[in-house]
Design a protein around this motif. Structure first.
Motif, PDB file in Angstrom:
ATOM      1  N   TYR A   1       4.559   8.061  12.035  1.00 24.87           N
ATOM      2  CA  TYR A   1       4.575   9.366  12.701  1.00 24.87           C
ATOM      3  C   TYR A   1       3.980   9.240  14.099  1.00 24.87           C
ATOM      4  CZ  TYR A   1       5.300  10.746   7.854  1.00 24.87           C
ATOM      5  OH  TYR A   1       5.791  10.847   6.578  1.00 24.87           O
ATOM      6  N   SER A   2       4.403  10.107  14.990  1.00 34.60           N
ATOM      7  CA  SER A   2       4.019  10.028  16.405  1.00 34.60           C
ATOM      8  C   SER A   2       2.548  10.365  16.606  1.00 34.60           C
ATOM      9  CB  SER A   2       4.883  10.990  17.228  1.00 34.60           C
ATOM     10  OG  SER A   2       4.421  11.066  18.562  1.00 34.60           O
ATOM     11  N   ALA A   3       1.896   9.553  17.434  1.00 33.95           N
ATOM     12  CA  ALA A   3       0.492   9.807  17.755  1.00 33.95           C
ATOM     13  C   ALA A   3       0.329  11.067  18.599  1.00 33.95           C
ATOM     14  CB  ALA A   3      -0.104   8.608  18.488  1.00 33.95           C
ATOM     15  N   GLU A   4       1.377  11.469  19.314  1.00 33.87           N
ATOM     16  CA  GLU A   4       1.290  12.677  20.129  1.00 33.87           C
ATOM     17  C   GLU A   4       1.055  13.917  19.272  1.00 33.87           C
ATOM     18  OE1 GLU A   4       1.205  12.773  23.426  1.00 33.87           O
ATOM     19  OE2 GLU A   4       1.375  10.582  23.508  1.00 33.87           O
TER      20      GLU A   4
ATOM     21  N   PHE B   1       0.860  -1.192   0.000  1.00 35.39           N
ATOM     22  CA  PHE B   1       0.000   0.000   0.000  1.00 35.39           C
ATOM     23  C   PHE B   1       0.898   1.244   0.000  1.00 35.39           C
ATOM     24  CE2 PHE B   1      -4.192  -1.645   2.105  1.00 35.39           C
ATOM     25  CZ  PHE B   1      -4.328  -2.550   1.075  1.00 35.39           C
ATOM     26  N   PRO B   2       0.508   2.279  -0.715  1.00 41.35           N
ATOM     27  CA  PRO B   2       1.322   3.507  -0.723  1.00 41.35           C
ATOM     28  C   PRO B   2       1.451   4.102   0.678  1.00 41.35           C
ATOM     29  CG  PRO B   2      -0.292   3.537  -2.499  1.00 41.35           C
ATOM     30  CD  PRO B   2      -0.637   2.364  -1.637  1.00 41.35           C
ATOM     31  N   VAL B   3       2.593   4.694   0.960  1.00 41.08           N
ATOM     32  CA  VAL B   3       2.852   5.319   2.260  1.00 41.08           C
ATOM     33  C   VAL B   3       2.476   6.793   2.193  1.00 41.08           C
ATOM     34  CG1 VAL B   3       4.616   5.894   3.971  1.00 41.08           C
ATOM     35  CG2 VAL B   3       4.706   3.697   2.785  1.00 41.08           C
ATOM     36  N   LEU B   4       1.688   7.240   3.178  1.00 42.76           N
ATOM     37  CA  LEU B   4       1.283   8.644   3.222  1.00 42.76           C
ATOM     38  C   LEU B   4       2.431   9.526   3.707  1.00 42.76           C
ATOM     39  CD1 LEU B   4      -2.259   8.338   4.865  1.00 42.76           C
ATOM     40  CD2 LEU B   4      -1.751   8.742   2.453  1.00 42.76           C
ATOM     41  N   ASP B   5       2.486  10.708   3.171  1.00 46.03           N
ATOM     42  CA  ASP B   5       3.436  11.705   3.653  1.00 46.03           C
ATOM     43  C   ASP B   5       2.782  12.469   4.799  1.00 46.03           C
ATOM     44  OD1 ASP B   5       5.348  13.600   4.108  1.00 46.03           O
ATOM     45  OD2 ASP B   5       5.065  14.672   2.203  1.00 46.03           O
ATOM     46  N   GLY B   6       3.228  12.221   6.001  1.00 47.36           N
ATOM     47  CA  GLY B   6       2.618  12.840   7.167  1.00 47.36           C
ATOM     48  C   GLY B   6       3.382  14.016   7.718  1.00 47.36           C
ATOM     49  N   SER B   7       4.360  14.505   6.983  1.00 51.49           N
ATOM     50  CA  SER B   7       5.136  15.652   7.475  1.00 51.49           C
ATOM     51  C   SER B   7       4.272  16.912   7.424  1.00 51.49           C
ATOM     52  CB  SER B   7       6.397  15.844   6.634  1.00 51.49           C
ATOM     53  OG  SER B   7       6.074  15.973   5.261  1.00 51.49           O
TER      54      SER B   7
ATOM     55  N   SER C   1      -2.114   9.346   8.680  1.00 54.40           N
ATOM     56  CA  SER C   1      -0.740   8.823   8.723  1.00 54.40           C
ATOM     57  C   SER C   1      -0.283   8.509  10.137  1.00 54.40           C
ATOM     58  CB  SER C   1       0.225   9.819   8.077  1.00 54.40           C
ATOM     59  OG  SER C   1       0.263  11.035   8.812  1.00 54.40           O
ATOM     60  N   ARG C   2      -1.012   9.006  11.144  1.00 57.14           N
ATOM     61  CA  ARG C   2      -0.661   8.761  12.544  1.00 57.14           C
ATOM     62  C   ARG C   2      -1.608   7.762  13.209  1.00 57.14           C
ATOM     63  NH1 ARG C   2       1.084  13.330  10.661  1.00 57.14           N
ATOM     64  NH2 ARG C   2       2.982  14.286  11.537  1.00 57.14           N
TER      65      ARG C   2
ATOM     66  N   ARG D   1       0.279   3.341   5.780  1.00 54.52           N
ATOM     67  CA  ARG D   1       0.014   2.898   4.400  1.00 54.52           C
ATOM     68  C   ARG D   1      -1.486   2.988   4.113  1.00 54.52           C
ATOM     69  NH1 ARG D   1       3.579  -0.961   6.428  1.00 54.52           N
ATOM     70  NH2 ARG D   1       5.671  -0.790   5.578  1.00 54.52           N
ATOM     71  N   PHE D   2      -1.807   3.552   2.969  1.00 54.22           N
ATOM     72  CA  PHE D   2      -3.202   3.848   2.645  1.00 54.22           C
ATOM     73  C   PHE D   2      -3.439   3.632   1.161  1.00 54.22           C
ATOM     74  CE2 PHE D   2      -6.621   7.143   1.881  1.00 54.22           C
ATOM     75  CZ  PHE D   2      -7.610   6.488   2.607  1.00 54.22           C
ATOM     76  N   GLN D   3      -4.370   2.723   0.844  1.00 57.72           N
ATOM     77  CA  GLN D   3      -4.759   2.468  -0.545  1.00 57.72           C
ATOM     78  C   GLN D   3      -5.975   3.332  -0.839  1.00 57.72           C
ATOM     79  OE1 GLN D   3      -3.381   0.839  -2.980  1.00 57.72           O
ATOM     80  NE2 GLN D   3      -5.076   1.095  -4.413  1.00 57.72           N
TER      81      GLN D   3
END
Length: 616
Positions: free
Chosen positions: A367-370, A84-90, A391-392, A398-400
């Protein structure tokens, strides 16, 4: 050469016959089955059926002809989910000021959350606790649950119910409800807290018990009642007794649940007075604790007033009388500890065939849940992209995504939560015409594939009134599309979980599986707002039916203040418009726990409707 009838008759042979002849029949079958199985699906079915027979009759036999039959679902699919593609969570630098503002608001909300939780945990207060434990010699409700449940964390439901109501504070609505494991089986529990008003039943107490029963029915969960109740609060009897969803509905639900073969067990560990006496009597098995457990429609004071007779609670309706004379209970326990051990033994007789405990393999989010504290929107104008939140929450971030370029104000797609596959429907702006059609399509897709749905709700404030014909047409088209999505959500025959991460406003909240659309579970973040309209946008709405007050600043100010107070997450949770407030950083754990709970019904005993269990 074999034909279809000959092949199908193979599955009717007895296991002992197959055990002795499997080695002879298998090569013959493999050599000939393709001659008559031209259809690919028939081949697949026969392959699986043969291997199931072989596994049961000859466990040590190695079958290399159909390796896919022996591969577990995890082995077959686990290796592929990582594609599954990885999300950009920055978080973009231009959004840092929004993140900081949201973070400050979340910290203030969490501080209030902690303060209220501390108040709730004290029940009826120190004096009531001393009277309960020292004079009445009873365990506190959380001590009882600790003895009853397995040594695992349980999911408590609606702990803030009963806070700051018009008739006063009723901590936790006078009863604890939740879901925990007993002997490995997920169970709904309803436990009266007699330190709160002596266990008196208030309207909010009835509502909380009914919600717990509804969860048990919807998810087919065993129910356990720990009864210690002083009966209804008579000054509010009009809100407790006469209507369909009032106190009597609890007993109606008990009968319906029994007919649905949902087991119910009760423990009488205190007083059961008036209507409260029916609850343990209608359970399928009941345990009563000696000296402290009692059941009667009218207690000794009323007997004295009516007949002049002095009688003790034990003689009128104590453990010995009901276990030896009336037969209203099934098990006599000399102590609370013995009673809870008896309940655990009863649950071992329920004929549940649960699968062996397996640990799902999954990756933590990247990415951190905080950081979710800075992504929980203070208001609709402080909303960041929903994928930053996803993403957290999801495994490996990973999200399709489904229809990524269409109707972008609604994000839909597939992901895993601690190994559980879910379909996600998440607001990312107004629910437009295209977004609604996309949501309708995706919800039906998940229903078709039996995939649970997770709604992340942050609906937009009420749209402004149209000022042109084109805008009116756009509103009409949007209305039709939203109605389509509402129908799809209402009719989706899969478990549904709703998490309100921001606003829950107006008609869009219905399409996002709000409370009235009956999700299996609905939770709020502390920053959430629940109202027909956003108080911060109230000045844009005309005051219908009262032209004189349209320009009345004092009336508008009062309305804004009222809406602002009534739309807070704590106001909502106090009235049981949800199943509880959860912290953003705990959301992933709670959702995964709910997904696990909802899966248990697949392993329950037969669900065929029948008559309830009735004491004769």
């Amino acid at each position: 050469m074999w034909n279809n009838i000959t092949a199908c008759s193979l599955w009717r042979l007895s296991p002992s016959f197959m055990s002795s002849r499997i080695q002879i029949l298998t090569p013959l079958f493999i050599r000939n089955y393709k001659d008559f199985c031209k259809d690919r699906q028939t081949i697949w079915t026969l392959q699986n059926s043969l291997c199931q027979v072989m596994k049961k009759t000859v466990p040590t036999l190695k079958c290399n002809m159909f390796p896919h039959c022996f591969a577990s679902n995890k082995a077959r699919y686990g290796q592929y989910t990582k594609t599954f593609p990885v999300l950009d969570g920055s978080i973009p630098s231009v959004c840092e000021h929004v993140f900081e503002e949201n973070l400050r608001n979340s910290e203030a909300c969490i501080q209030r959350y902690s303060e209220l939780l501390c108040k709730v945990s004290k029940g009826g207060g120190e004096n009531a606790i001393l009277r309960h434990t020292q004079r009445n010699k009873k365990l506190l409700v959380r001590e009882r649950l600790k003895m009853l449940l397995d040594d695992e964390t349980f999911l408590e439901l609606s702990p803030f119910a009963g806070f700051d109501l018009p008739y006063g504070n009723v901590p936790a609505a006078g009863c604890l409800t939740g879901i925990g494991k007993i002997c490995g089986v997920w169970c709904v529990f309803m436990a009266n807290d007699a330190t709160v008003k002596g266990g008196t039943i208030y309207p909010i107490s009835v509502k909380k018990q009914l919600r717990a029963q509804h969860i048990a029915i919807q998810n087919r969960l065993l129910s356990v009642y720990l009864v210690d109740s002083g009966g209804a609060f008579l000054p509010l009897q009009a809100e407790l007794f006469p209507d369909q969803s009032h106190g009597g509905r609890v007993f109606y639900n008990e009968a319906i649940m029994s007919a649905m073969k949902i087991p119910q067990v009760a423990v009488v560990c205190g007083s059961c007075t008036a209507g409260g006496a029916y609850l343990p009597t209608m359970a399928e098995e009941t345990v009563i604790v000696d000296k402290i457990g009692s059941m009667f429609l009218a207690g000794p004071p009323l007997v004295k007033a009516a007949t002049g007779e002095d009688i003790s609670p034990e003689d009128l309706g104590g453990a010995s009388m009901h276990s030896k004379v009336s037969g209203c209970v099934d098990h006599f326990a000399s102590s609370e500890k013995e009673a809870f051990e008896c309940v655990r033994n009863i649950i071992l007789t329920l004929n549940y065939e649960l699968p062996p405990e397996e640990t799902l393999e999954y990756d933590d989010p990247l990415y951190s849940a905080e950081e979710l504290l800075g992504l929980a929107p203070r208001g609709y104008n402080y909303t960041l992209h929903i994928k930053l939140i996803l993403s957290r929450l999801i495994d490996g971030s990973r999200f399709q995504e489904f229809k990524a370029e269409y109707g972008t104000t609604l994000v839909t797609g597939f992901a895993h939560m601690e190994g559980h596959l879910v379909g996600i429907v998440a607001n990312n702006g107004e629910l437009t015409h295209d977004a609604s059609l996309k949501g309708s399509h995706f919800v039906q897709l998940c229903s078709q594939r039996s995939i649970p749905l997770l709604f992340l709700q942050n609906t937009a404030p009420h749209a402004s009134e149209p000022t042109s014909l084109s805008q009116a047409e756009d509103h009409t088209n949007r209305l039709k599309a939203q109605a389509s999505m509402m129908a799809a959500v209402a009719c989706a025959a899969v478990p549904k979980i709703t998490l309100v991460i921001g606003g829950c406003y107006g008609n869009e909240s219905y399409a996002m599986c709000g409370r009235s659309f009956d999700p299996n579970f609905l939770f709020l973040w502390p920053n959430a707002r629940v109202a027909l309209v956003d108080s911060r946008h109230i000045s844009t709405f005309p005051q219908a039916g009262d032209d004189d007050c349209t320009g009345d600043d004092s009336g508008l100010k009062y309305l804004k203040e009222k809406l602002d107070e009534e739309s807070s997450a704590f106001h909502s949770s106090a009235r049981l418009w949800d199943d509880g407030i959860i912290l953003p950083q705990n959301s992933r754990k709670v959702i995964a726990q709910c997904l696990t709970i909802m899966k248990q019904q697949k392993y329950q005993i037969a669900s065929r409707q029948q008559y309830p269990v009735i004491r004769m």
